[in-house]
Design an enzyme around this catalytic site. Structure first.
Site, short mmCIF file in Angstrom:
data_model
loop_
_atom_site.label_atom_id
_atom_site.label_comp_id
_atom_site.label_asym_id
_atom_site.label_seq_id
_atom_site.Cartn_x
_atom_site.Cartn_y
_atom_site.Cartn_z
N SER A 7 2.51 -5.79 26.94
CA SER A 7 2.63 -5.75 28.41
C SER A 7 2.47 -4.33 28.93
O SER A 7 2.90 -3.37 28.29
CB SER A 7 4.01 -6.28 28.80
OG SER A 7 4.27 -6.03 30.16
N GLN A 54 -2.26 -5.71 27.86
CA GLN A 54 -2.28 -6.40 29.16
C GLN A 54 -2.19 -5.39 30.29
O GLN A 54 -1.35 -4.49 30.26
CB GLN A 54 -1.10 -7.37 29.24
CG GLN A 54 -0.97 -8.09 30.59
CD GLN A 54 0.03 -7.42 31.52
OE1 GLN A 54 1.07 -6.94 31.07
NE2 GLN A 54 -0.26 -7.38 32.81
N HIS A 111 1.91 -17.84 34.54
CA HIS A 111 2.92 -16.81 34.30
C HIS A 111 4.25 -17.44 33.88
O HIS A 111 5.33 -16.96 34.23
CB HIS A 111 3.10 -15.96 35.56
CG HIS A 111 3.34 -14.50 35.29
ND1 HIS A 111 2.35 -13.56 35.35
CD2 HIS A 111 4.46 -13.82 34.96
CE1 HIS A 111 2.85 -12.36 35.08
NE2 HIS A 111 4.14 -12.50 34.83
N TYR A 165 -2.01 -4.79 34.54
CA TYR A 165 -1.96 -5.26 35.92
C TYR A 165 -2.96 -4.42 36.70
O TYR A 165 -3.03 -3.21 36.50
CB TYR A 165 -0.56 -5.07 36.52
CG TYR A 165 0.45 -6.09 36.07
CD1 TYR A 165 0.29 -7.43 36.42
CD2 TYR A 165 1.55 -5.74 35.31
CE1 TYR A 165 1.22 -8.39 36.02
CE2 TYR A 165 2.49 -6.68 34.90
CZ TYR A 165 2.31 -8.01 35.26
OH TYR A 165 3.22 -8.95 34.87
N ARG A 196 6.70 -18.35 36.71
CA ARG A 196 7.46 -17.27 37.33
C ARG A 196 6.82 -16.77 38.62
O ARG A 196 7.36 -15.90 39.28
CB ARG A 196 7.59 -16.09 36.35
CG ARG A 196 8.33 -16.44 35.09
CD ARG A 196 8.06 -15.44 33.97
NE ARG A 196 8.83 -14.22 34.07
CZ ARG A 196 10.08 -14.06 33.66
NH1 ARG A 196 10.71 -15.08 33.13
NH2 ARG A 196 10.69 -12.90 33.76
C1 FNR Z 1 6.36 -12.71 31.23
N1 FNR Z 1 4.99 -12.81 31.49
C2 FNR Z 1 4.24 -11.66 31.69
N2 FNR Z 1 2.88 -11.73 31.81
C3 FNR Z 1 2.15 -10.61 31.97
O1 FNR Z 1 0.93 -10.71 32.07
N3 FNR Z 1 2.76 -9.38 32.00
C4 FNR Z 1 4.10 -9.23 31.87
O2 FNR Z 1 4.62 -8.11 31.88
C5 FNR Z 1 4.89 -10.41 31.74
N4 FNR Z 1 6.25 -10.33 31.63
C6 FNR Z 1 6.99 -11.45 31.32
C7 FNR Z 1 8.36 -11.34 31.05
C8 FNR Z 1 9.07 -12.46 30.65
C9 FNR Z 1 10.55 -12.33 30.35
C10 FNR Z 1 8.44 -13.72 30.56
C11 FNR Z 1 9.19 -14.94 30.10
C12 FNR Z 1 7.10 -13.83 30.84
C13 FNR Z 1 4.29 -14.11 31.38
C14 FNR Z 1 3.89 -14.38 29.94
O3 FNR Z 1 2.88 -13.52 29.53
C15 FNR Z 1 3.39 -15.82 29.76
O4 FNR Z 1 2.36 -16.08 30.67
C16 FNR Z 1 4.48 -16.86 29.89
O5 FNR Z 1 5.69 -16.41 29.35
C17 FNR Z 1 4.07 -18.16 29.20
O6 FNR Z 1 5.03 -19.14 29.34
P1 FNR Z 1 6.17 -19.44 28.23
O7 FNR Z 1 5.52 -19.38 26.87
O8 FNR Z 1 7.22 -18.41 28.43
O9 FNR Z 1 6.63 -20.81 28.62
#
Ligand code: FNR
Length: 391
Positions: A118, A139, A286, A141, A289
């Site tokens: 991340s 990854q 995501h 942003y 989220r």
């Molecule tokens: C994330 N996700 C996420 N995605 C991303 O592109 N950058 C990030 O910094 C984060 N940070 C993040 C923190 C936490 C605590 C979670 C749970 C998720 C999203 C992540 O990459 C992914 O898309 C999802 O977590 C997939 O769903 P599941 O496997 O958690 O159900």
């Protein structure tokens, strides 16, 4: 069977499935951190449906197929994986366990796969590169500040990260109520009760105080102690809804290696992303989220795979908690899956070893399922291996 018993002092077995690791993780971290890991946006409808939508499918059992030595290999972004499951990018991983992103990466490579680091990691790009044996993925942003975006790309390239995953589903931060209710804001709001709750998890509290792995180190490169809030502020100040296709074009022109766009649900968007030169897409919301009430990813996957699967690599994440879920996702057109929370459960519950154990469980479940489905290689999975469940 030879006779006798194995004797243990307690009857507690180590977690046997992802749900077991989830429960262990929930006991290990304070409620503020748990809310951050677990919560989704608004009503959490999408969060829940990401999971429940997998129940729309049955796996087809076949018998007397002589299926042995199931092959799980795949190739993603030019990297051969021994498991069609990689670790999704998760920000602030160090809050779950001080091993943080480095633990995720080391567990991924021990398990024959890779991690997407991340942007909001608690070990810097350089620390992860130094601490691992394999090359992982980064990854990004698309920040409002192009100089910051460019410097992260350069650092990732110079450190040997081979693929870039651009996350496009965060033009604004999702409205995550559990996080807000437990004080995980900017800055985090502590109350005597919250401090006590943390103190009641002494293993976590001790490691937290000792290692303080909650600074987003890519954003304050020299940052160590006391800069956690500062680093999160840099992140939130740079989030902007004022990003468009030209920004993706610009990123594409600056990154030579494989480029994936993460957070795509609509096939028209997937097509445009690939037309722009992306090598792959991650069908993702995501983890529920961001925009609540969007489709669960396993529902969105088939249309995206149909539209661009012949000329781009299609990955999916969201709600994958078992080998059976992985089998469904691959049968519906994904080349591999990413797991976010399952990896964090392993991390919170057992550091890097916990993550490796979660990945081992997923591998074992997938091999067992494919054996009973008569599918010799996960890459062979196709829609005819599934039956839709009646709604
Ligand atoms: C994330 N996700 C996420 N995605 C991303 O592109 N950058 C990030 O910094 C984060 N940070 C993040 C923190 C936490 C605590 C979670 C749970 C998720 C999203 C992540 O990459 C992914 O898309 C999802 O977590 C997939 O769903 P599941 O496997 O958690 O159900």
């Amino acid at each position: 069977m030879t006779g006798g018993f194995r004797f243990r002092l307690t009857g507690r077995t180590p977690p046997l499935d992802v749900e077991g690791w989830r429960r262990r993780a929930g006991r290990r971290v304070p409620p503020m951190v748990w809310a951050y890991i677990e919560n989704g946006a608004d009503t959490e409808r999408t969060l829940g449906e990401n999971r429940s939508a997998y129940r729309d499918w049955y796996l087809n059992q076949r018998v007397l197929t002589r299926t042995t030595d199931v092959d799980l290999t795949t190739t993603v972004a030019g990297t051969r994986l021994d498991l069609p499951v990689a670790v999704a990018p998760v920000g602030l991983a160090g809050a779950a366990h001080w091993h943080g992103d480095l633990g995720l990466a080391r567990a991924a490579e021990r398990s024959g796969t890779r991690m997407v680091l991340s942007s909001a990691s608690t070990y810097s790009i350089e620390e992860v590169a130094r601490g691992t044996d394999e090359r992982h993925w980064f990854q990004l942003y698309p920040w409002g500040d192009r100089a910051l975006t460019a410097s992260l790309m350069d650092r990732a390239r110079d450190s040997g990260f081979t693929a870039l995953f651009v996350t496009v589903d965060v033009p604004v931060y999702g409205n995550r109520l559990r996080e807000r209710r437990t004080g995980m804001g900017l800055p985090p709001t502590l109350t005597p009760r919250r401090v006590l709750q943390a103190a009641l998890r002494p293993r976590w509290a001790y490691a937290y105080l000792r290692h303080r792995r909650t600074t987003l180190r890519n954003l304050v490169p020299d940052g160590t102690r006391g800069t956690a809030v500062e680093s999160v502020t840099v992140q939130s100040e740079n989030l902007t809804a004022d990003i468009g296709w030209n920004d993706l074009e610009w990123i594409r022109s600056r990154w030579d290696g494989p480029l994936f766009v993460k957070g795509v649900l609509h096939p028209d968007d997937a097509e445009r992303v690939v037309d722009l030169g992306a090598d792959g897409v991650v069908v993702s919301n995501h983890g529920g989220r961001q925009l609540d009430a969007v489709q669960p990813t396993v529902r969105a996957l088939p249309a995206v795979a149909q539209r661009v699967g012949h000329r781009a690599e299609v990955l999916v994440d969201g709600g994958i908690r078992s080998g059976a879920d992985v089998a469904v996702a691959l049968a519906l057109g994904a080349r591999a899956c990413l797991v976010g929370r399952p990896a964090v459960y392993g991390l919170a519950g057992g550091g890097a070893d916990g993550v490796a154990e979660v990945l081992r469980i997923l591998r074992e479940e997938l091999v067992r399922n494919l054996t009973m489905m008569g599918v010799a290689a996960s890459a062979d999975l196709a829609p005819h291996h599934l039956t839709p469940a009646p709604r």
